[in-house]
Design a protein around this motif. Structure first.
Motif, short mmCIF file in Angstrom:
data_model
loop_
_atom_site.label_atom_id
_atom_site.label_comp_id
_atom_site.label_asym_id
_atom_site.label_seq_id
_atom_site.Cartn_x
_atom_site.Cartn_y
_atom_site.Cartn_z
N THR A 270 0.44 3.19 6.17
CA THR A 270 -0.52 4.04 6.54
C THR A 270 -0.17 4.82 7.95
OG1 THR A 270 -1.89 2.32 7.60
CG2 THR A 270 -2.48 2.85 5.29
N THR A 271 -0.33 5.67 8.23
CA THR A 271 0.02 6.50 9.71
C THR A 271 -1.54 6.07 10.38
OG1 THR A 271 1.00 8.14 8.30
CG2 THR A 271 0.21 8.70 10.70
N SER B 19 4.01 7.43 6.63
CA SER B 19 3.54 7.58 4.82
C SER B 19 4.45 8.40 4.31
CB SER B 19 2.19 7.58 4.82
OG SER B 19 1.53 8.69 5.42
#
Length: 413
Positions: free
Chosen positions: A8-9, A30
């Motif tokens: 996840t960013t 991501s």
């Protein structure tokens, strides 16, 4: 165990990869594949090692290794790392220098990186200046202190005395002993500059300071015979004469002794030496959740929930033992290298008595006293610490969950 696909960013995550559990920094992208992200991590780690070994690696030399789709992300990572390494080495790099070479860089991220590392470098410089002002002992005084400390057994000490003849300054001798892994850097500093500092507590060899607070200092230590690492909390000497604080420290020892749970730091021992009271506990290799979020950003929701569920199981057990923690917060929850959460610091805990205790045995908290940390404290505990109960701990754990997924306390200004 969380899956490999949790990338996840802007979030820190736990993944399982090749048999290892690791925390993924918020630098994982991501839009890239799992292997691309791992490749970038490997390149950045090699870049860091090159700086640490005295080289000045070129960013451009690393860019041809990755595919075009991953190159811009690698450039950002390497530029930030190069900026950090140059600041740590005493240089004052200008972020504009990098932007001119790579116009697509995130300038705001570079400015934040430079600001954070300059602040860290300033703190390290202040520490170095204080050490420089302290008067170093002679080689002979260093040997006498080493013998008195009990750190070194006589056969090895005799060998060190022989080697010491090659040196005219204690700092040079200490550096040699650190390089030979005979002393830790902290032990060497204490021997030379702080002769009144303890280096041994019973059978425990103190290795370094890992934390400090209003009540005392926490050391990493090693049991001399068992070769088992431990964390030792030492009550400040100037507080040892305070009856109330001494009682509170003894209460912490009592509470720690009755708690045995996989998600609670285990207490090993307690004692007193030369007027110093101490508590010996399990040493956890890991990071507290407050520092983790500051370094990597908010956790992903699955990881945050997993962490809080582990802490909830620890609290459920403690409450069944009649213990109310009263200071649940991110910095009192450790995440070890295997992804396990450990609850620590029962210094403010209260033992709930079903029957009314005698005044001398009752809670050490006076009516109206505020104890705990405001950002995570329940309303009733804020009014009177003696009103804190199991629900108060659960409220604080809920505030901790909010922090883990947002990066801030619920009511922080």
């Amino acid at each position: 165990m969380l899956g490999e696909n949790l990338l996840t960013t802007g979030k820190a995550d736990a993944i399982h990869y090749r048999g290892q559990t690791r925390i993924v920094k918020n630098t994982w992208n991501s839009m890239l594949t799992h292997d691309q992200n791992l490749q970038i991590d490997t390149i950045c780690e090699a870049f860091e090692r090159a700086w640490s070994s005295g080289q000045t690696p070129a960013i451009e030399d690393r860019l041809a290794i990755v595919s075009d789709s991953a190159r811009s992300h690698l450039v950002q990572r390497l530029v930030e790392q190069d900026l950090q390494c140059r600041i740590r080495s005493g240089f004052t790099p200008d972020p504009d220098m990098y932007v001119r070479r790579w116009p697509d860089l995130d300038r705001r991220a570079l400015d934040a990186c430079a600001r954070d590392w300059r602040h860290t470098a300033d703190e390290l410089n202040v520490t170095s200046q204080k050490a420089a002002r302290a008067k170093a002992c002679s080689v002979e005084e260093c040997l006498q202190r080493l013998q008195k400390s009990g750190l070194i057994q006589e056969p090895q000490l005799n060998h060190i005395r022989t080697v010491a003849g090659e040196y005219t300054q204690a700092e040079a001798l200490a550096t040699r002993l650190v390089q030979a892994h005979v002393l830790t850097p902290w032990q060497a500093h204490v021997l030379i500059f702080e002769p009144n500092e303890l280096l041994m507590l019973g059978e425990y060899v103190l290795q370094e300071i890992v934390g400090s607070g209003g009540m005392g200092t926490v050391y990493r230590a090693m049991h001399r015979r068992m070769k088992r690492p431990a964390a030792i909390k030492v009550l400040r000497r100037d507080l040892a004469h305070s009856a109330d604080l001494a009682k509170r420290f003894l209460r912490e020892v009592e509470v720690a002794a009755r708690l045995h749970h996989p998600n609670i730091v285990t207490a090993y021992d307690a004692g007193e030496q030369a007027g110093v009271s101490f508590l010996v506990s399990e040493f956890v290799e890991g990071q507290n959740l407050a520092d983790l979020v500051r370094e990597y950003g908010p956790l992903s929701l699955p990881l945050a929930v997993d962490v809080v569920c582990q802490a909830a199981r620890a609290l459920e057990y403690a409450h069944k033992q009649g213990v109310i923690h009263r200071d649940i917060k991110p910095s009192n929850l450790l995440l070890d290298d295997m992804g396990n959460v450990k609850l620590l610091d029962v210094g403010l805990a209260r033992i709930h008595q079903e029957q009314k205790a005698a005044p001398a045995e009752s809670d050490l908290t006076m009516s109206g006293m505020i104890m705990g940390t405001f950002d995570y404290m329940s309303p009733e505990q804020a009014m009177d610490a003696r009103m804190a109960d199991a629900q108060s701990d659960v409220y604080s754990l809920g505030c901790t969950l909010f922090f883990l997924i947002t990066g801030r306390a619920p009511y922080a200004r």
